[in-house]
Write a protein that holds these residues in place. Sequence first.
Motif: not given
Lengths: 672, 672
Positions: A637-638, A667, A670, B554, B592, B594-595, B619, B664-669, B671
């Motif tokens: 978590k950020y 990101s 899309f 991951e 990147i 995807l989540r 992506a 690179q990983k899609e952000s999920n800052l 949650g």
Amino acid sequence: MKRFNALIEGMKLMGMHNIAQVTWKDVKLGEGFWGKWQQTNARSTVNAVYDRFFETGRINAMRLDWKEGMPNKPHIFWDSDVAKWMEGAAYILYYHEDDELRQKLEQIIDLIEAGQNEAGYFNSYFLTCEPDNIFQDRTAHELYTAGHLMEASIAHYYSTGSKRFLNVMTRFADYIEQAFKLNKTANYSAPGHQEIELALVRLWQATGEKRYLELSKHFVDVRGTDPHDRIFSVRNGTWPADPPLNSQLLYNDTYAQDDAPARELPAAAGHAVRAMYYYSSMADLARVYNDEELYQACLRLWDDATLRKMYVTGGVSGERFGEAIGASYILPNQDSYAETCASIGMAFFAQRLFSIHPDARYADIIERQMYNGALAGLSLDGSAFFYDNALKSAPAHNDFLKGVHDTRNLFPNYRRERVFECSCCPPNILRFIAAIGEYIYATEKDTLYISQYVQSNADIQLASGALHVAQTTNYPWTETVSIQVDAARMPDAVIALRMPGWCVNPSVSVNGAAVYDQHTLASGIELKHGYLYIPMSMIAGDTVELKFPMPVVELEANPLVAEAAGKVALMRGPVVYCLEAADNDFNLFDMIVLRDPQYRQDLRDVNGVPVVMLQGQAAVRSRGNWEQTLYRMGSSKYEKVAFTAVPYFAWANREAGDMSVWLQKESNLFGE
Amino acid sequence: MKRFNALIEGMKLMGMHNIAQVTWKDVKLGEGFWGKWQQTNARSTVNAVYDRFFETGRINAMRLDWKEGMPNKPHIFWDSDVAKWMEGAAYILYYHEDDELRQKLEQIIDLIEAGQNEAGYFNSYFLTCEPDNIFQDRTAHELYTAGHLMEASIAHYYSTGSKRFLNVMTRFADYIEQAFKLNKTANYSAPGHQEIELALVRLWQATGEKRYLELSKHFVDVRGTDPHDRIFSVRNGTWPADPPLNSQLLYNDTYAQDDAPARELPAAAGHAVRAMYYYSSMADLARVYNDEELYQACLRLWDDATLRKMYVTGGVSGERFGEAIGASYILPNQDSYAETCASIGMAFFAQRLFSIHPDARYADIIERQMYNGALAGLSLDGSAFFYDNALKSAPAHNDFLKGVHDTRNLFPNYRRERVFECSCCPPNILRFIAAIGEYIYATEKDTLYISQYVQSNADIQLASGALHVAQTTNYPWTETVSIQVDAARMPDAVIALRMPGWCVNPSVSVNGAAVYDQHTLASGIELKHGYLYIPMSMIAGDTVELKFPMPVVELEANPLVAEAAGKVALMRGPVVYCLEAADNDFNLFDMIVLRDPQYRQDLRDVNGVPVVMLQGQAAVRSRGNWEQTLYRMGSSKYEKVAFTAVPYFAWANREAGDMSVWLQKESNLFGE
């Protein structure tokens, strides 16, 4: 009022324009952004550079009395350092009375005048240390040094009106003509380090002596055609059996652009400063000789350099070992090269291409160098310098490497230095800023081009008469520029205003009425290649108001730039930003800019210099749980953080710390 | 059945365990993952390495008949290359009848036996080229070479029962004892390149002669204490006025771990292979001498190396120039160092620390090296090698640099080589795989440890008797391991099974009944430091079934690892993955993940070797609009792509192309 290339006569102008820059002499900068930099230049930089050159023996080397066993043995390229300082000092003295500075400059000219040998040659190293080896070693920088001395003498002549130094240098140029063109007594054909080619064009402009133009053309034409010149290159890893005197490693033919004749050069490549000086002279010659093939080569090299091999700051380019233009799209951030001199050289090249074809893309690049790539080479107090310029810096990493490799320099410095062993950049940024007025205005017949927005006023000669133009602006910090021009006096003239490439929606109005807004042109106005052409007859009240909205924008790099993938660089107006640890108490390299960063901006003070800083919203991972973990699965978590960005040119003026231009971006794959 | 350290007697065992590995001789691998690698080793690698060593003159150098003017001048460390080959060949010959191979091995022993001088010394370089300079130059690798020859002789002795080679090497060891400990005729105190320290412990184990153990302790104790040894280091950039013979640059004291005595070493640092061999011997001596201070130093170095300075592949570490362990968290991907030998050395170190304290973290690291850092050094066909191992590779960039710098090697290769000038890694991976059986089982009193899950069967001696154990598994490709052990015969014994650190929810059952599942232990079962202790009395039916679920995970790196910020590495079971251009027809570096990547996995064939490949969703930016643009504002839209990941160890076995471990990983800052 004078245009240096007013001497060009009888040229065929088919597809090519012949636009003349309004020179530094005719432009006064006042108290704006660049006016203040010129004051710093005159008060600080010119003295700081002189003092360091004096301390390191560069000035006294010109006395030619160094003997084995004495300290500070002269170096083959020292005169070029001093020459660039002289050129800068000459510009400064035109506007700033400074007796002490004038005396220093004249005393150096005394030394050169006294030291020049009977043949006309001058180089403090060779005359002192190797008088029998003049023009024997292609790698010994003698013509490079001569070129810079010529440029200094031209500046001195324009600044003072005295031909004393200019005459010394025309004698030298005459000797070079004999050694390389007429008698061919020199041991090689083309200089190892280009520079003299563009200097000779300027010498022709200053003196009217066409032999110098032809000598420049000779050097450009012969380059890449003489197999003997290549002996001095290392090909396929084989060092020549008998390396030349003072030889330095020329990695391969490409290093010094020896791989093909000028007109056939396939790509921007090799030592970046040599390349930019060389390409500049090629553009000069293409215009003067109306040489379409040479012009096409210039355009090819320009596109390659600016579309594939340039940092977002304008830095050229990514290949540290060899100080070279890197491969396409390979633009490393921490181990960048991006020499200050190469940025200045690219501005030279751009200006010359603009003279052939008025396209805003050239002025865009000059602007990028002015506010970023070149200016980053100078501290805010004007006394310390970068040679190579990092796009990312982690001082702890530099320090670790320094402990391991005492002689290697894998990354650019994170602290500015006061002088370098190879100290070309400090006097180069000095002369660049001192003559920055030269990039603002240009003319062709009755068209007045305004390419840079700089608080200034200028007396300008058009075909049908002289006019006065003034800009009032706090650009690049504010969005508005007000241009006063005595338009009514010259209703048949045209003013061409550059619409900056970075600006999404520029607007221009005359007397409160929009003539260009939302990409809509008023009748009678033309937009061509990024310049807005307004007939003077339309300028009621003699005032043009420009507005260039400056929101913070996030730049992406071409997907092939691996080092910028998933990242953005911040730009506001023409100014590229970076993050420094001095403003941000978290891990810059882990930071991710939020999708909506809610940017704000304000004017702040860095070491006494006002700059616009940016604030935005981002996220970083908490380090708390990571103390005993190097890798783990799952997604962290950020935490939100507010970040502050500072203009890239202003970095490394406070306590040392991490810095990054490219920032990770949340990101949005899309769209929303 | 024999344990090599059965000779340890009279040791005080206070806080320290004294766990004995079951040796390679007592473990048969059959047809599983490692059994097949051993077949490749025996059929391909051992011959490929020999042939290259023969061609390059390494074998014939041992004839000691090289003369000036002849090709293939011997090199100071060539014998160490041949020695590692001999060690590997000796292991192989125990299981694989191969007369030709045996003949080659015995012929080399003939040469060494014949060439050894009267004093007992052997080094093909010094005896041939500089007989008067024996043990004069600390940087000349003579003790390193001697150590490897000793290890080869021990392997030969264990494999054949013949003491012929062993006796040659004990004579050499005796001479070394005189030169360095008794008479001190050598010109330095501690070897420039460690290795002999761990070899001497093994020589003591093989011969029972305690002087060799004491000589090892002598070398470890004296290191970092003799100021004279430091003369051979370059301190603060000053090369010694009179550099030693054959000197190579020892960058600073840290380079060869000379900066402090062993017990005071503050951090894992310097040349990585020297470090790992040295630390291994320190752990040996800590255990044998029950030296708590030395043990604490080992733990400090271990933590520093594995928690701050190790690649996700196990590679050690990031400092190319100096082949060194880098600074904390500085783990560059494209210009990584990560030498194959250093990964093997870290497995040695881990195994020795396990002998002192049974903790699964050591076996976890051994496993990480087995399937990743070490194995990546070998091609799937067993004939080509990596010395340094990239985590990211862009062949076009390597090729560009190669064109510019003929002698520099800024990045690891992207193609495996058949031999290197410094060819330590090929025979090292040979001997590592040939003796891989040694990492599986270990014993202490009546406890049987199973640390690695490898299709195998073994005869094992516990305090109260012998037993047979077999593993049936297709690990690391399948999740299940079946262990057959004649538990009923030894009800008082305990079996300790490692629960892999990478496994979130391991389960263990006996006769169909779970004894460990969902982190819940059945009564009578203990979980300590990652080992599950099951009394043999509980193992009804003599079979234990283990299940280690292997979803694709991951991994994130510590936020201080700037090169992995915003990125993930894929792992399945113990295997780290990478993406290669051979499987992915798009820009890997822009991609990147995807989540929700909807991972799938299947067994596929790469060059005839079955490996589990992974598929996922990602992506990339379209390149279409970018041809004439280097930087632009706004955010690009992405296109979905399916990607395929291949085990990192299997990369660079097909056509050359881009490769990346970190993605690179899609952000999920914050949650979902």
